[in-house]
Design a protein around this motif. Structure first.
Motif, short mmCIF file in Angstrom:
data_model
loop_
_atom_site.label_atom_id
_atom_site.label_comp_id
_atom_site.label_asym_id
_atom_site.label_seq_id
_atom_site.Cartn_x
_atom_site.Cartn_y
_atom_site.Cartn_z
N ALA A 303 10.02 36.42 -29.01
CA ALA A 303 9.91 37.17 -30.41
C ALA A 303 8.56 36.21 -30.95
CB ALA A 303 11.02 36.99 -31.25
N ARG A 304 8.22 36.67 -32.20
CA ARG A 304 6.93 35.89 -32.61
C ARG A 304 7.07 34.20 -33.03
NH1 ARG A 304 5.85 38.59 -38.07
NH2 ARG A 304 4.12 37.13 -38.18
N GLU A 305 8.42 34.08 -33.54
CA GLU A 305 8.57 32.78 -33.87
C GLU A 305 8.98 31.97 -32.75
OE1 GLU A 305 10.39 35.31 -34.92
OE2 GLU A 305 9.66 35.49 -36.94
N ARG A 306 9.76 32.41 -31.60
CA ARG A 306 10.13 31.49 -30.50
C ARG A 306 10.57 32.46 -29.20
NH1 ARG A 306 13.79 32.41 -34.39
NH2 ARG A 306 15.90 32.72 -33.60
N ALA A 307 10.78 31.55 -27.97
CA ALA A 307 11.45 32.43 -27.03
C ALA A 307 12.77 32.84 -27.29
CB ALA A 307 11.38 31.64 -25.81
N ILE A 308 13.10 34.21 -26.87
CA ILE A 308 14.63 34.77 -27.10
C ILE A 308 15.18 34.55 -25.61
CG2 ILE A 308 14.22 36.04 -29.31
CD1 ILE A 308 14.29 38.46 -27.64
N ASP A 309 14.48 34.46 -24.74
CA ASP A 309 14.99 34.62 -23.15
C ASP A 309 13.97 34.09 -22.40
OD1 ASP A 309 17.26 35.76 -21.20
OD2 ASP A 309 15.32 36.53 -20.40
N VAL A 310 14.60 33.04 -21.33
CA VAL A 310 13.89 32.64 -20.14
C VAL A 310 14.36 32.92 -18.91
CG1 VAL A 310 12.69 30.56 -19.07
CG2 VAL A 310 12.89 30.62 -21.68
N TRP A 311 13.89 33.80 -17.95
CA TRP A 311 14.41 34.52 -16.90
C TRP A 311 13.85 33.94 -15.73
CZ3 TRP A 311 12.92 39.96 -15.05
CH2 TRP A 311 13.93 40.44 -14.15
N ASP A 312 14.52 33.06 -14.97
CA ASP A 312 13.82 32.40 -13.96
C ASP A 312 14.09 33.32 -12.46
OD1 ASP A 312 13.06 29.94 -14.77
OD2 ASP A 312 15.20 29.62 -15.43
N MET A 313 13.05 33.00 -11.72
CA MET A 313 12.95 33.92 -10.27
C MET A 313 14.26 33.64 -9.58
SD MET A 313 9.93 34.11 -7.86
CE MET A 313 10.10 32.49 -7.29
N GLU A 314 14.74 32.60 -9.61
CA GLU A 314 16.12 32.54 -8.64
C GLU A 314 17.18 33.57 -9.02
OE1 GLU A 314 16.55 30.81 -5.84
OE2 GLU A 314 14.56 31.08 -5.90
N SER A 315 17.37 33.77 -10.57
CA SER A 315 18.52 34.39 -11.11
C SER A 315 17.82 35.97 -11.19
CB SER A 315 18.61 34.06 -12.58
OG SER A 315 17.64 34.17 -13.37
N ALA A 316 16.74 36.14 -11.12
CA ALA A 316 16.00 37.55 -10.93
C ALA A 316 16.39 38.25 -9.54
CB ALA A 316 14.70 37.40 -11.19
N ASN A 317 15.79 37.57 -8.61
CA ASN A 317 16.11 38.19 -7.05
C ASN A 317 15.87 37.13 -6.11
OD1 ASN A 317 14.38 39.14 -4.66
ND2 ASN A 317 15.01 41.14 -5.80
#
Length: 400
Positions: A303-317
């Protein structure tokens, strides 16, 4: 009149124009999904040239050799955008007047060394300072992209991206193309930013644009930015900046600072996660570690103010992570689902195929490759390798 209302009005106008063009002017081809395996290497004529920018020089002199012959190209591009802006606002000259008359004063609000670099570009090209300033901010709003970080079977990390640009900006009925996309392709360059004769980082830029959308810091990390569509979008941030609310940073200037100053993946991750910005975005980061507790690849949803999610590669695939222009937990717009075909092609390639060639093939597969695609960039962090190729999408091709 609130800034939010203005931002929503502009967004509605853009959607209306888009739908209107698609219904009345666009030759909509049958949907094509493919996974090509023979797109690399492209013709040598598609290879993007490299320029050195010496950060030891005074800011006003750094870009002269890059842009001195590019003034007419930038001018033509801006004239196209001005024409589109006038149509959007029912013939109003407000946006054009701001660019031409208020741009130089707007320049005074921008941080150094970027303000002086843009003054130098204006002097070298003969363009108005306001035009150069505007050329350096509108990438915050129209960049539609695909970014991938992938790990090969030996543990090496690759980072690749398509940069798609020009949606809504001038449909050419005769040629069935987007006008701004066509004007941007000849302006794509690789920039080798150096200090003391040594590379600090390398990026892929449009000549005259001083921010960062695609970059590699050799042996340390890679970074790409994809636009994030949001009702609290960049238009609102731009209007707030004009009206004097300047707590956020321009995305392209933030990423430039990150590439110059961050000493590694984790520091870069903190900076792009926490700094307030004028526009929401996705930051896709790749590092140099692929084993142990800190496997380094992620998508940061901002979002403009801050991150709302950090998605790491290990949890992605586990072996790759992929981002287009939609939150990974939501469904893409049905007219713009590049994500599903890209995943299909990654699965078809398998981890054994991860390489410069393999990722270029994925990004050259329609509809991941589309009429808006200006270039494909390919990076390998350990070697510091960066190459970029102009892209052209054969018919049938969307959009539209």
């Amino acid at each position: 009149m609130s800034n939010v209302w203005l931002g929503h009005k502009m967004l509605r106008s853009l959607v209306f124009v888009f739908v209107f063009f698609c219904l009345t002017n666009c030759q909509i081809p049958p949907f094509v999904e493919e996974c090509v395996d023979n797109a690399y290497p492209p013709p040598e004529s598609h290879k993007v040239p490299t320029y050195v920018v010496n950060l030891d020089l005074p800011p006003a002199q750094r870009w002269t050799h890059v842009v001195k012959d590019r003034g007419p190209q930038i001018k033509k591009l801006l004239d196209e955008f001005k024409s589109f802006s006038s149509d959007i606002f029912n013939g109003s000259q407000a946006v054009i007047n701001f660019i031409d008359k208020e741009g130089p004063a707007f320049d005074q609000t921008l941080p150094q060394p970027f303000a002086d670099e843009m003054r130098g570009i204006a002097n070298a090209t003969g363009l108005k300072l306001g035009e150069v300033v505007f050329f350096n901010v509108f990438y915050e709003f129209f960049t539609v992209c695909t970014s991938i970080v992938a790990r090969d079977v030996q543990g090496s990390l690759y980072h690749a991206r398509n940069l798609d640009f020009g949606l809504f900006l001038g449909w050419d009925i005769k040629n069935n193309t987007w006008s701004v996309t066509e004007l941007l392709r000849p302006m794509v360059i690789i920039v080798d930013f150096q200090k003391g004769g040594e590379t600090v980082f390398k990026s892929v830029n449009f000549a005259g644009y001083i921010g960062i959308l695609t970059a590699i810091k050799p042996k340390l990390f890679t970074l790409t930015m994809n636009e994030r569509f949001s009702k609290d979008g960049g238009y609102i941030g731009l209007m707030e900046w004009i009206l004097g609310e300047r707590s956020g940073q321009w995305m392209g200037f933030l990423t430039r600072q990150v590439m110059e100053t961050a000493t590694g993946y984790l520091e870069a991750k903190v900076l792009v996660t926490n700094k307030e910005m004028l526009a929401p975005a996705y930051f896709i980061l790749g590092g140099n570690k692929t084993s142990g507790l800190y496997k380094q690849g992620c998508v940061i949803t901002r979002a403009r103010e801050r991150a709302i999610d950090v998605w790491d590669m290990e949890s992605a695939n586990g072996w790759y992570i992929l981002e287009t222009n939609y939150d990974h937990w939501s469904t893409p717009l049905f007219l713009d689902d590049r994500r599903t075909p890209a995943h299909h092609c990654m699965g078809n390639m398998t981890q054994q195929g991860v390489s410069i060639k393999g990722l270029h093939n994925v990004l050259s597969s329609r509809p991941v490759l589309n009429k808006l695609t200006t270039y494909t960039a390919l990076m390998q962090v350990d070697s510091g390798h960066l190459e970029a190729w102009l892209q052209y999408c054969p018919e049938p091709c969307i959009p539209w």
